[in-house]
Design a protein around this motif. Structure first.
Motif, PDB file in Angstrom:
ATOM      1  N   ARG A 126     -62.193   3.559 -20.108  1.00 32.35           N
ATOM      2  CA  ARG A 126     -61.335   3.525 -18.925  1.00 32.35           C
ATOM      3  C   ARG A 126     -62.073   3.963 -17.666  1.00 32.35           C
ATOM      4  NH1 ARG A 126     -57.821   4.100 -23.241  1.00 32.35           N
ATOM      5  NH2 ARG A 126     -55.834   2.980 -23.014  1.00 32.35           N
ATOM      6  N   SER A 130     -62.462   1.911 -14.212  1.00 30.11           N
ATOM      7  CA  SER A 130     -62.196   2.525 -12.922  1.00 30.11           C
ATOM      8  C   SER A 130     -63.361   2.329 -11.965  1.00 30.11           C
ATOM      9  CB  SER A 130     -61.915   4.018 -13.096  1.00 30.11           C
ATOM     10  OG  SER A 130     -61.662   4.633 -11.858  1.00 30.11           O
ATOM     11  N   ARG A 134     -61.775   0.259  -9.084  1.00 26.01           N
ATOM     12  CA  ARG A 134     -61.084   1.328  -8.380  1.00 26.01           C
ATOM     13  C   ARG A 134     -60.538   0.848  -7.033  1.00 26.01           C
ATOM     14  NH1 ARG A 134     -61.290   6.809  -9.362  1.00 26.01           N
ATOM     15  NH2 ARG A 134     -60.562   8.155  -7.665  1.00 26.01           N
ATOM     16  N   ARG A 140     -54.693  -1.486 -12.886  1.00 26.41           N
ATOM     17  CA  ARG A 140     -53.581  -1.227 -13.799  1.00 26.41           C
ATOM     18  C   ARG A 140     -53.532  -2.275 -14.904  1.00 26.41           C
ATOM     19  NH1 ARG A 140     -47.174  -1.223 -12.560  1.00 26.41           N
ATOM     20  NH2 ARG A 140     -47.573  -3.434 -12.653  1.00 26.41           N
ATOM     21  N   PHE A 143     -56.078  -1.213 -17.425  1.00 25.84           N
ATOM     22  CA  PHE A 143     -55.578  -0.113 -18.246  1.00 25.84           C
ATOM     23  C   PHE A 143     -54.539  -0.623 -19.246  1.00 25.84           C
ATOM     24  CE2 PHE A 143     -56.527   3.512 -15.013  1.00 25.84           C
ATOM     25  CZ  PHE A 143     -57.854   3.481 -15.399  1.00 25.84           C
ATOM     26  N   LEU A 277     -46.712   4.817  -7.899  1.00 26.72           N
ATOM     27  CA  LEU A 277     -47.068   5.094  -9.282  1.00 26.72           C
ATOM     28  C   LEU A 277     -46.287   6.287  -9.825  1.00 26.72           C
ATOM     29  CD1 LEU A 277     -50.943   4.610  -9.613  1.00 26.72           C
ATOM     30  CD2 LEU A 277     -49.147   3.499 -10.947  1.00 26.72           C
ATOM     31  N   THR A 321     -48.768   3.897 -16.564  1.00 23.80           N
ATOM     32  CA  THR A 321     -48.735   4.498 -15.227  1.00 23.80           C
ATOM     33  C   THR A 321     -49.244   5.931 -15.246  1.00 23.80           C
ATOM     34  OG1 THR A 321     -46.415   5.140 -15.515  1.00 23.80           O
ATOM     35  CG2 THR A 321     -46.839   3.045 -14.429  1.00 23.80           C
ATOM     36  N   SER A 324     -52.948   5.533 -15.017  1.00 28.09           N
ATOM     37  CA  SER A 324     -53.264   5.035 -13.677  1.00 28.09           C
ATOM     38  C   SER A 324     -53.099   6.128 -12.628  1.00 28.09           C
ATOM     39  CB  SER A 324     -52.361   3.844 -13.327  1.00 28.09           C
ATOM     40  OG  SER A 324     -52.551   2.776 -14.227  1.00 28.09           O
ATOM     41  N   GLU A 327     -56.021   8.456 -12.672  1.00 26.23           N
ATOM     42  CA  GLU A 327     -57.155   7.807 -11.997  1.00 26.23           C
ATOM     43  C   GLU A 327     -57.004   7.879 -10.482  1.00 26.23           C
ATOM     44  OE1 GLU A 327     -59.320   4.739  -9.918  1.00 26.23           O
ATOM     45  OE2 GLU A 327     -57.127   4.816 -10.158  1.00 26.23           O
ATOM     46  N   ARG A 328     -55.754   7.818 -10.002  1.00 26.86           N
ATOM     47  CA  ARG A 328     -55.508   7.796  -8.573  1.00 26.86           C
ATOM     48  C   ARG A 328     -55.683   9.165  -7.921  1.00 26.86           C
ATOM     49  NH1 ARG A 328     -52.402   4.057  -6.148  1.00 26.86           N
ATOM     50  NH2 ARG A 328     -53.322   2.717  -7.733  1.00 26.86           N
TER      51      ARG A 328
END
Length: 449
Positions: A126, A130, A134, A140, A143, A277, A321, A324, A327-328
């Motif tokens: 993952r 990313s 990214r 998404r 993922f 998200l 989510t 995600s 990651e955000r």
């Protein structure tokens, strides 16, 4: 529907590293079952087998985030080979002790060592996605694709482990699992072009653990309770089928959950939702709690099968989510560690809830034991609502950090909302979520699921 998946897999190197990760992750769904099949024969005790699996899972949950932090600092190809150097001999030593000696205590020690050195393949894959995607809406989808592969792993792995253990010898499943992990990991590490650049020791010096970064602890807490859902419903479903005089349908009931999860993840991964998200994540958890709550009251295997299929669908937004969102909100150079914390949280939930559900089954029956599953889902929804505002602050803080000179161009808070919908993609209002799932958790959520 499949167009967005083909689009991300056409990226240079994407299909190859995803396929290598799939091969390595087959071990996740085979190792725990392989250990049970080996020790139930060689030691004649399911209690020993279950204790060994729990020790493996807990040691992996405790150590994996620390090793993942080293991977962020030094790079995947610097750390993962050393994990394999420890993990593979520990597994083979565990097999040798079980087969050739009457001793049991070394098996527990070796299980702790093997779990602590377990590579976190899902996190490695993952973070590659990313690094490649990214700040784009395709991330998404990527993922979601990995979550679909998690489902494939947990659908195909247990039957494969059972077949080789029964047709060859009891330790064959464990040996095959560690072989697949080794081959898949080495294939992944040879693909240097897609490996994220290590952050270096300078960024790591003085940094706090990723679990203490804004928002990560709240998401990890929800994932602990998700693990409790997964760990409790599986053993409870087998017991429910046995109590109903239909032991033969237990596998079908679990397959219905996996099928719902697979279908849900496939659909959810290509949706372009307008909500943030964090809203998708929290609403998804609440929907999961609503759907899971009636399980203790389902009185037939038919109703339970329907409930499990719908529950499988409802988990997708949470898992996709949730990853995600991590990651955000997490700096790029801390991502492997942060994802490992959520995976470890899920592993811990599985390790605790599985024996708890077993105790309730023994004392009160399977229907009552489903309260462990439903209660975990309700607690997860309450925790998600509690951390909603803090997740918003974490997202805004991440945006401000990325605007700093030298950090890089910021991704929009909700890239999937900011980007125009692709042709054929569904632009859906996220007032009500799509209600769907994908596992993982498990991926390396744990050696068991």
């Amino acid at each position: 529907m499949f167009g967005p998946y083909f689009q991300v897999l056409r990226r240079p190197g994407a299909f190859r590293f995803s396929a290598a990760g799939l091969l390595a992750r087959m071990q996740l769904s085979m190792a725990g079952l392989g250990a049970v099949m080996l020790l139930s024969v060689e030691r004649g005790s399911y209690a020993i087998a279950g204790s060994v699996s729990a020790l493996y899972a807990l040691s992996a949950a405790a150590v994996s985030p620390q090793l993942s932090r080293l991977i962020d600092v030094l790079g995947q190809r610097r750390i993962v080979p050393w994990q394999l150097v420890v993990h593979v001999p520990a597994i083979f030593a565990m097999v040798a002790v079980a087969v050739f000696t009457p001793l049991t205590w070394p098996i527990f020690v070796l299980a702790v060592i093997a779990g602590a050195s377990q590579p976190s393949i899902g996190s490695l894959v993952r973070t590659r996605w990313s690094a490649m995607l990214r700040g784009t809406p395709e991330l998404r989808t990527a993922f979601a694709w990995e979550s679909l592969l998690d489902e494939v792993v947990f659908i195909a792995g247990p039957p494969l482990a059972t077949i080789v253990a029964l047709q060859l010898f009891p330790s064959a499943a464990l040996i095959l699992a560690v072989t697949l992990l080794t081959v898949g990991s080495l294939l992944l590490l040879t693909q240097r072009g897609t490996e994220p650049a290590p952050s270096g020791r300078a960024k790591a010096r003085g940094g706090r653990p990723a679990i203490l970064l804004p928002g990560v602890a709240g998401i990890t807490g929800v994932f602990v309770l998700l693990g409790a859902i997964f760990g409790s419903f599986e053993v409870t479903t087998v017991a429910f089928a046995r109590e109903a005089g239909a032991s033969s349908v237990a596998g079908l009931l679990l397959a219905l959950y996996a099928a719902g999860s697979l279908f849900g993840g496939l659909v959810f991964g290509v949706l372009r939702l307008r909500a943030s998200l964090r809203t998708q994540f929290v609403v998804g958890v609440v929907v999961l709690a609503v759907i899971t709550s009636p399980m203790p009251f389902l009185e037939s295997t038919v109703l339970l099968g329907i409930g499990l299929f719908v529950a499988g669908l409802a988990c997708s937004p949470v898992l996709i989510t949730g990853t995600s969102l991590v990651e955000r909100i997490v700096p790029e150079h801390r991502l492997t560690e942060a994802i490992s914390w959520t995976s470890s949280g899920m592993a811990m939930g599985i390790a605790v809830a599985t024996p708890l559900a077993g105790l309730v089954i023994d004392s009160a029956g399977a229907s009552v034991a489903y309260w462990v599953t439903s209660g975990s889902a309700i607690l997860a929804s309450l925790l998600a609502l509690l951390v909603l505002r803090s997740l918003g602050r974490a997202q805004r803080g991440a945006m401000e950090h990325r605007r700093l000179p030298g950090v890089g161009a910021p991704a929009p808070l909700d890239a999937e909302a900011a980007a125009p919908a692709e042709p054929g993609a569904l632009a859906v209002s996220a007032v009500a979520p799509a209600g769907v799932m994908a596992g993982a958790v498990l991926d390396d959520a744990a050696p068991t699921r």
